[in-house]
Design an enzyme around this catalytic site. Structure first.
Site: not given
Length: 471
Positions: A216-218, A195, A193
């Site tokens: 998770l790439e935040l 976002g 993901f």
């Protein structure tokens, strides 16, 4: 409901098709290579169409920025995967130690099964196809949910991938946040993901139901520290590239700058010069990207209105007609000087062309400012003195670092890309992504004769052997 969107209730059937096909025929090296080569050729032949679709979704986006950020990066990553795939797939020998001779051991990378990818709108092809290509390289099947905020690009991706992959190997599903939530809560073998941190928390909570492993790439507030020795003309040029590429709608864009107080105003002047050199008077602005949609546009205007209400200096580095700005969702490069810490733009990731420039008394104070915040996705340090750089690196934990430039660590295939804490979990790109989307299967091969055959009662008969083993 948009006719291109599917209902969340359709997901179980799609996942069943992908998983059944994967179980029946796990992709070989030859198939993986062929898939990647066909994907590369298909994307390369349709780059102009890709750029047009992205520009239509943004209202206007620089064609060259699309070719660089969403074309070149994907082609480069596929080339890297193809060049290393055979070696990455080989088992790795692992020593067993003398106590377990003559056994031998290895780890073997095996595919996980079905990988989900939920991609964002800001780099809608890059952040969809790089994790997808990596999952394919690792021998998985993929379900991709692109952003509903870039419908034309999502349609392009669906058509592109349908021309390359059979429907039981790669599926593209279009829908809104409800579909993304349903996919997050589905029994996937891995989920990537990209976002916001806020949505990332929801994705993680949904994935916990099936204990789905996550990448998770935040985001967050990625700082740039300009040390007192570094030339301001060079710092301004590289900050301008990092901040105003894609109009700042980049997860690793410099979110704010920390600079020694005596040079703060000079840096602003240098930044203004760079803006004029690159974009002129904005009468054309064909090389400058617009804000993706009205919600994001109003959010950014709200940051500036709040700063002005508080008497904080707001410096627009160009002038455009207000009516045109509203019509085109155009926000020119804008500096905010020394905003108080409680302003929204200093609490939230900006994700736009607004750059706070904050003075610091010394490098220790700048480092303390960064340390007081959540760990950032990116960190930029500008200094020609190795000692100053190491002072920062020794105290700040970040997802990734570029020294004396911006953004470029993302493009290096051999460097893992990922955040830490609120800025992300896990990493991909290159070998890191291949390993994340594989199971490193540990295997012990026992020999025909083994000392373990002796490890049985009555232990009094092997007392000497036991003393040797625990010595």
């Amino acid at each position: 409901m948009d006719p291109t969107h599917i209902a969340p209730t359709a997901l179980p059937s799609i996942l069943h098709t992908l998983r059944t096909a994967w179980q029946a025929h796990r992709p070989s090296l030859e198939q993986r290579r062929n898939d990647l080569q066909r994907l590369r050729a298909a994307l390369k032949s349709r780059l102009p169409e890709m750029a047009e679709a992205i520009a239509a979704d943004f209202g206007h986006r620089s064609t060259h920025e699309s070719l660089i950020a969403d074309g070149m990066t994907v082609l480069n990553e596929i080339d890297h995967l193809l060049g290393h795939l055979r070696g990455w797939m080989r088992p790795r020998r692992v020593g067993v130690g003398w106590r377990f001779w003559p056994a031998h051991a290895q780890t073997r990378p095996v595919p996980l099964g079905v990988v989900g990818v939920i991609s964002p709108w800001n780099y809608p092809v890059n952040l969809a196809l790089i994790p997808l290509a990596t999952a394919i390289a690792a021998g998985n099947h993929v379900i991709l949910k692109p952003s509903e905020h870039t419908p034309r690009t999502s349609a392009f991706l669906q058509d592109l991938l349908a021309s390359v992959f059979p429907a039981d190997r790669v599926a593209v599903v279009q829908g809104d946040g409800e579909l993304a939530a349903a996919l997050s809560g589905s029994p996937l073998d891995h989920l990537v993901f990209t976002g916001s941190t806020a949505v990332g928390r929801k994705v993680m909570a949904a994935a916990a139901r099936h204990l789905t492993p996550l990448t998770l790439e935040l985001g967050g507030k990625s700082p740039a520290i300009v040390c007192s020795d570094y030339p301001l003309d060079k710092a301004a040029a590289r900050l301008a590239t990092g901040k105003w590429f894609n109009a700042g709608q980049t997860c690793i864009a410099p979110d704010y700058v920390l600079i020694d107080g005596r040079r703060q105003r000079e840096l602003v002047q240098q930044l203004q010069t760079r803006v004029r050199e690159r974009y002129g008077d904005f009468s054309d602005a064909s090389d400058y990207t617009r804000i993706i949609h009205e919600g994001q546009y109003q959010r950014l205007l709200g940051y500036l209105a709040q700063a002005r209400e508080r008497g904080v200096p707001v410096i627009e580095l160009a002038t455009v007609d207000p009516e045109r700005a509203r019509r085109e969702r155009l926000i020119v490069p804008t500096i905010v000087l020394d905003p108080p810490a409680d302003l929204d733009l200093m609490q939230e990731e900006i994700f736009g062309p607004i750059l706070p420039v904050c003075a610091y008394p010394d490098l220790a104070a700048a480092v303390a400012d960064v340390q007081a915040r959540d760990r950032p996705l990116a960190l930029y340090v500008f200094s020609d003195h190795r000692e100053a750089v190491e002072q920062v690196l020794g105290q700040v934990v970040a997802g990734g670092v570029t020294v004396n430039d911006t953004l470029l660590h993302f493009a290096i295939n051999g460097l893992p890309f990922g955040g830490v804490g609120p800025s992300g979990m896990g990493a991909y790109h290159g070998r890191a992504g291949f390993d994340a989307m594989s199971k490193q299967l540990p295997i012990l091969w026992q020999a025909r004769w083994a000392a373990s055959d002796l490890l049985k009662p009555p232990y009094s008969k092997i007392a000497g052997l036991l003393r040797a083993l625990v010595r």
